[in-house]
Write a protein that holds these residues in place. Structure first.
Motif, PDB file in Angstrom:
ATOM      1  N   PRO A 128       0.828  -1.221   0.000  1.00 28.41           N
ATOM      2  CA  PRO A 128       0.000   0.000   0.000  1.00 28.41           C
ATOM      3  C   PRO A 128       0.854   1.260   0.000  1.00 28.41           C
ATOM      4  O   PRO A 128       1.951   1.293   0.570  1.00 28.41           O
ATOM      5  CB  PRO A 128      -0.811  -0.123   1.298  1.00 28.41           C
ATOM      6  N   LEU A 129       0.331   2.311  -0.633  1.00 26.33           N
ATOM      7  CA  LEU A 129       1.066   3.570  -0.767  1.00 26.33           C
ATOM      8  C   LEU A 129       0.265   4.704  -0.128  1.00 26.33           C
ATOM      9  O   LEU A 129      -0.925   4.870  -0.398  1.00 26.33           O
ATOM     10  CB  LEU A 129       1.309   3.885  -2.243  1.00 26.33           C
ATOM     11  N   GLU A 130       0.926   5.486   0.691  1.00 29.18           N
ATOM     12  CA  GLU A 130       0.287   6.642   1.334  1.00 29.18           C
ATOM     13  C   GLU A 130       0.517   7.898   0.502  1.00 29.18           C
ATOM     14  O   GLU A 130       1.635   8.165   0.077  1.00 29.18           O
ATOM     15  CB  GLU A 130       0.859   6.843   2.740  1.00 29.18           C
ATOM     16  N   VAL A 131      -0.545   8.670   0.276  1.00 29.81           N
ATOM     17  CA  VAL A 131      -0.407   9.951  -0.419  1.00 29.81           C
ATOM     18  C   VAL A 131      -1.023  11.049   0.438  1.00 29.81           C
ATOM     19  O   VAL A 131      -1.859  10.802   1.308  1.00 29.81           O
ATOM     20  CB  VAL A 131      -1.060   9.934  -1.819  1.00 29.81           C
ATOM     21  N   ASP A 132      -0.596  12.283   0.185  1.00 28.25           N
ATOM     22  CA  ASP A 132      -1.018  13.413   1.007  1.00 28.25           C
ATOM     23  C   ASP A 132      -1.944  14.374   0.270  1.00 28.25           C
ATOM     24  O   ASP A 132      -2.758  15.040   0.897  1.00 28.25           O
ATOM     25  CB  ASP A 132       0.208  14.188   1.508  1.00 28.25           C
ATOM     26  N   ASP A 133      -1.823  14.477  -1.038  1.00 26.57           N
ATOM     27  CA  ASP A 133      -2.657  15.413  -1.793  1.00 26.57           C
ATOM     28  C   ASP A 133      -2.884  14.852  -3.184  1.00 26.57           C
ATOM     29  O   ASP A 133      -2.018  14.153  -3.732  1.00 26.57           O
ATOM     30  CB  ASP A 133      -1.986  16.789  -1.878  1.00 26.57           C
ATOM     31  N   THR A 134      -4.047  15.171  -3.768  1.00 31.21           N
ATOM     32  CA  THR A 134      -4.402  14.681  -5.100  1.00 31.21           C
ATOM     33  C   THR A 134      -5.094  15.790  -5.872  1.00 31.21           C
ATOM     34  O   THR A 134      -5.903  16.539  -5.306  1.00 31.21           O
ATOM     35  CB  THR A 134      -5.328  13.451  -5.010  1.00 31.21           C
ATOM     36  N   ILE A 135      -4.775  15.909  -7.171  1.00 26.01           N
ATOM     37  CA  ILE A 135      -5.412  16.916  -8.017  1.00 26.01           C
ATOM     38  C   ILE A 135      -5.762  16.316  -9.372  1.00 26.01           C
ATOM     39  O   ILE A 135      -5.167  15.336  -9.808  1.00 26.01           O
ATOM     40  CB  ILE A 135      -4.515  18.154  -8.234  1.00 26.01           C
ATOM     41  N   PHE A 136      -6.727  16.940 -10.010  1.00 29.52           N
ATOM     42  CA  PHE A 136      -7.070  16.658 -11.405  1.00 29.52           C
ATOM     43  C   PHE A 136      -6.636  17.876 -12.221  1.00 29.52           C
ATOM     44  O   PHE A 136      -6.503  18.985 -11.687  1.00 29.52           O
ATOM     45  CB  PHE A 136      -8.574  16.421 -11.549  1.00 29.52           C
ATOM     46  N   THR A 137      -6.430  17.683 -13.526  1.00 27.50           N
ATOM     47  CA  THR A 137      -5.881  18.771 -14.336  1.00 27.50           C
ATOM     48  C   THR A 137      -6.973  19.714 -14.833  1.00 27.50           C
ATOM     49  O   THR A 137      -7.243  19.819 -16.025  1.00 27.50           O
ATOM     50  CB  THR A 137      -5.065  18.207 -15.512  1.00 27.50           C
ATOM     51  N   PHE A 138      -7.605  20.380 -13.871  1.00 24.88           N
ATOM     52  CA  PHE A 138      -8.519  21.477 -14.176  1.00 24.88           C
ATOM     53  C   PHE A 138      -8.508  22.431 -12.992  1.00 24.88           C
ATOM     54  O   PHE A 138      -8.008  22.097 -11.910  1.00 24.88           O
ATOM     55  CB  PHE A 138      -9.935  20.966 -14.490  1.00 24.88           C
ATOM     56  N   SER A 139      -9.039  23.636 -13.191  1.00 23.60           N
ATOM     57  CA  SER A 139      -9.030  24.640 -12.140  1.00 23.60           C
ATOM     58  C   SER A 139     -10.205  24.447 -11.199  1.00 23.60           C
ATOM     59  O   SER A 139     -11.358  24.432 -11.630  1.00 23.60           O
ATOM     60  CB  SER A 139      -9.096  26.047 -12.749  1.00 23.60           C
ATOM     61  N   LEU A 140      -9.931  24.307  -9.907  1.00 25.12           N
ATOM     62  CA  LEU A 140     -10.999  24.221  -8.917  1.00 25.12           C
ATOM     63  C   LEU A 140     -11.717  25.554  -8.749  1.00 25.12           C
ATOM     64  O   LEU A 140     -12.850  25.594  -8.277  1.00 25.12           O
ATOM     65  CB  LEU A 140     -10.428  23.779  -7.568  1.00 25.12           C
ATOM     66  N   THR A 141     -11.071  26.636  -9.145  1.00 28.85           N
ATOM     67  CA  THR A 141     -11.662  27.961  -8.966  1.00 28.85           C
ATOM     68  C   THR A 141     -12.597  28.327 -10.104  1.00 28.85           C
ATOM     69  O   THR A 141     -13.651  28.928  -9.884  1.00 28.85           O
ATOM     70  CB  THR A 141     -10.555  29.027  -8.841  1.00 28.85           C
ATOM     71  N   THR A 142     -12.240  27.950 -11.336  1.00 33.16           N
ATOM     72  CA  THR A 142     -13.066  28.327 -12.485  1.00 33.16           C
ATOM     73  C   THR A 142     -13.743  27.134 -13.155  1.00 33.16           C
ATOM     74  O   THR A 142     -14.680  27.318 -13.935  1.00 33.16           O
ATOM     75  CB  THR A 142     -12.213  29.036 -13.557  1.00 33.16           C
ATOM     76  N   GLY A 143     -13.252  25.934 -12.890  1.00 34.63           N
ATOM     77  CA  GLY A 143     -13.748  24.748 -13.577  1.00 34.63           C
ATOM     78  C   GLY A 143     -13.123  24.551 -14.947  1.00 34.63           C
ATOM     79  O   GLY A 143     -13.429  23.589 -15.646  1.00 34.63           O
ATOM     80  N   GLU A 144     -12.225  25.469 -15.351  1.00 33.11           N
ATOM     81  CA  GLU A 144     -11.611  25.387 -16.674  1.00 33.11           C
ATOM     82  C   GLU A 144     -10.656  24.196 -16.766  1.00 33.11           C
ATOM     83  O   GLU A 144      -9.851  23.943 -15.870  1.00 33.11           O
ATOM     84  CB  GLU A 144     -10.836  26.667 -16.986  1.00 33.11           C
ATOM     85  N   VAL A 156      -4.529  12.357 -13.365  1.00 36.62           N
ATOM     86  CA  VAL A 156      -4.684  12.566 -11.925  1.00 36.62           C
ATOM     87  C   VAL A 156      -3.296  12.482 -11.299  1.00 36.62           C
ATOM     88  O   VAL A 156      -2.535  11.544 -11.582  1.00 36.62           O
ATOM     89  CB  VAL A 156      -5.594  11.495 -11.301  1.00 36.62           C
ATOM     90  N   TYR A 157      -2.951  13.449 -10.452  1.00 29.72           N
ATOM     91  CA  TYR A 157      -1.646  13.484  -9.806  1.00 29.72           C
ATOM     92  C   TYR A 157      -1.798  13.436  -8.285  1.00 29.72           C
ATOM     93  O   TYR A 157      -2.724  14.036  -7.731  1.00 29.72           O
ATOM     94  CB  TYR A 157      -0.876  14.757 -10.185  1.00 29.72           C
ATOM     95  N   SER A 158      -0.893  12.723  -7.640  1.00 29.29           N
ATOM     96  CA  SER A 158      -0.863  12.680  -6.179  1.00 29.29           C
ATOM     97  C   SER A 158       0.550  12.946  -5.683  1.00 29.29           C
ATOM     98  O   SER A 158       1.535  12.667  -6.379  1.00 29.29           O
ATOM     99  CB  SER A 158      -1.341  11.326  -5.648  1.00 29.29           C
ATOM    100  N   ALA A 159       0.616  13.479  -4.463  1.00 31.24           N
ATOM    101  CA  ALA A 159       1.895  13.664  -3.779  1.00 31.24           C
ATOM    102  C   ALA A 159       2.030  12.550  -2.752  1.00 31.24           C
ATOM    103  O   ALA A 159       1.249  12.484  -1.794  1.00 31.24           O
ATOM    104  CB  ALA A 159       1.950  15.029  -3.100  1.00 31.24           C
ATOM    105  N   ALA A 160       2.988  11.646  -2.972  1.00 34.69           N
ATOM    106  CA  ALA A 160       3.234  10.538  -2.046  1.00 34.69           C
ATOM    107  C   ALA A 160       4.178  11.031  -0.961  1.00 34.69           C
ATOM    108  O   ALA A 160       5.382  11.137  -1.181  1.00 34.69           O
ATOM    109  CB  ALA A 160       3.818   9.337  -2.794  1.00 34.69           C
ATOM    110  N   ASN A 161       3.628  11.331   0.218  1.00 35.99           N
ATOM    111  CA  ASN A 161       4.388  12.052   1.231  1.00 35.99           C
ATOM    112  C   ASN A 161       5.441  11.194   1.937  1.00 35.99           C
ATOM    113  O   ASN A 161       6.413  11.735   2.468  1.00 35.99           O
ATOM    114  CB  ASN A 161       3.436  12.655   2.267  1.00 35.99           C
TER     115      ASN A 161
END
Length: 367
Positions: A274-290, A324-329
């Motif tokens: 198993p792998l622990e990650v701390d943050d995950t994002i998708f390649t769009f803006s959470l502020t504008t939805g773009e 999808v990108y994650s930071a594996a802390n």
């Protein structure tokens, strides 16, 4: 309960290429003097210089126009809010100039920009005595609530995602037991916002049934033991990171066939671990939805440069909109995640204390 979110009950069909050079993976777990990006990625360092005393950058958010970067500096403040303050800094992305430097009581953790009002919301104290700060980005004036008293919150508050004007889904971290929720919704009403917080439950710490995406079967008895970062996927679903189960939990509309999904995570070279990650994002803006196939990923390393912290920029010629990108802390890598298999493919290795991620799209669509 799900005000403002566009939930779509359809399966996530995101895939990434899992074949990379063997030489790269031979060095994945070796300590490196500086982070190293795998081609075609290019890693840079954000030119902004933090104000005096601002250390340990964590969560980050990009303004709607893509011009400004907001960074929360924890400064090593106790996560129960003792001592402080933290710093909330607004940078001009182009020049790196500091536009605003705000001192926020407690330990600043979650950070997002309200898409409808433009206000900056920050949570403090992820282990206890949680507070919420709301900032007017034009004036720099802000209000910080007293410690939030609710039977639904027995620990602290972490990350957040907006559910509507002046309302957000918030990670309830360090809860005392599984009968309390791991996601709550906080709504703010009236002019005296610090005195008008309404808290409602969204997701319990032990959901009755969870659908394991990788195994493609239902599970019972799952417990979300350490809920941390949270984001929104392009379908309007909440994506919550749990560091105890080494999983991403995807929360849909309650009427969906499988309202709660779990994606167990593992490094592609050691899929049984198993792998622990701390943050995950998708390649769009959470502020504008773009969404865009071009842009920049901002990455914070809280303990690089002698705990002063470093903010990195990650670019490449083409960002497929399904990535999808994650930071594996623990591994201290940033990588691509395949939400069908749960496999994590490193694209940058060698961080010291990798934490926050944010994607800023650059418009490249044909007019």
């Amino acid at each position: 309960m799900y005000l403002g979110l566009r939930f779509v009950a359809r399966p996530l069909m995101l895939a990434v290429t899992l074949s990379v050079g063997s030489t790269f993976f031979a060095n994945v777990e070796q300590a490196q003097a500086a982070p190293v990006a795998l081609p075609p990625y290019t890693l840079g360092t954000f030119k902004g210089v933090p104000p005096s005393g601002a250390t340990q950058p964590d969560d980050i958010a990009v303004s709607a126009d893509g011009a400004d970067l907001w960074v929360g500096y924890g400064n090593g403040v106790d996560t129960f809010g003792k001592g402080g303050p933290s710093n909330l800094v607004e940078y001009d992305i182009s020049s790196g100039a500091v536009l605003q430097n705000l001192t926020i009581p407690g330990h600043l953790d979650g950070l997002k920009i309200d898409p409808q009002t433009g206000q900056v919301w920050a949570t403090q104290n992820e282990d206890g005595n949680p507070t919420l700060t709301i900032v007017n980005p034009k004036t720099g004036k802000f209000q910080t609530s007293p410690a939030i008293k609710s039977s639904l919150i027995t620990g602290g508050l972490d990350d957040l995602v907006f559910s509507g004007p002046n309302s957000a889904f918030v990670t309830a971290s360090s809860q005392a037991d599984t009968t309390t929720p791991v996601i709550v919704e906080i709504s703010v009403k009236g002019k005296k916002k610090q005195d008008s917080l309404k808290v409602t439950s969204v997701l319990p710490g032990a959901p009755a049934t969870v659908w394991n995406v990788v195994a493609n079967k239902a599970e019972t008895g799952d417990t979300i033991g350490d809920p941390d970062s949270m984001t929104l996927d392009p379908a309007g679903e909440l994506v919550l990171n749990d560091r105890v189960s080494h999983s991403l939990f995807i929360v849909r509309n309650p009427s969906a066939t499988n309202p709660v999904l779990r994606v167990p995570l593992a490094l592609v070279t050691t899929p049984d671990v198993p792998l622990e990650v701390d943050d995950t994002i998708f390649t769009f803006s959470l502020t504008t939805g773009e969404s865009s196939t071009a842009g920049t990923i901002f990455i914070t390393d809280t303990t690089a440069a002698g705990k002063a912290g470093v903010i990195y920029t990650l670019t490449k010629p083409y960002f497929p909109t399904t990535e999808v990108y994650s930071a594996a802390n623990v591994l201290n890598d940033v990588g691509l995640v395949d939400l069908n298999s749960g496999l994590f493919v490193p694209v940058v290795t060698g961080f010291v204390g990798v934490h926050g991620l944010a994607f800023s799209p650059t418009s490249v669509a044909i007019p």
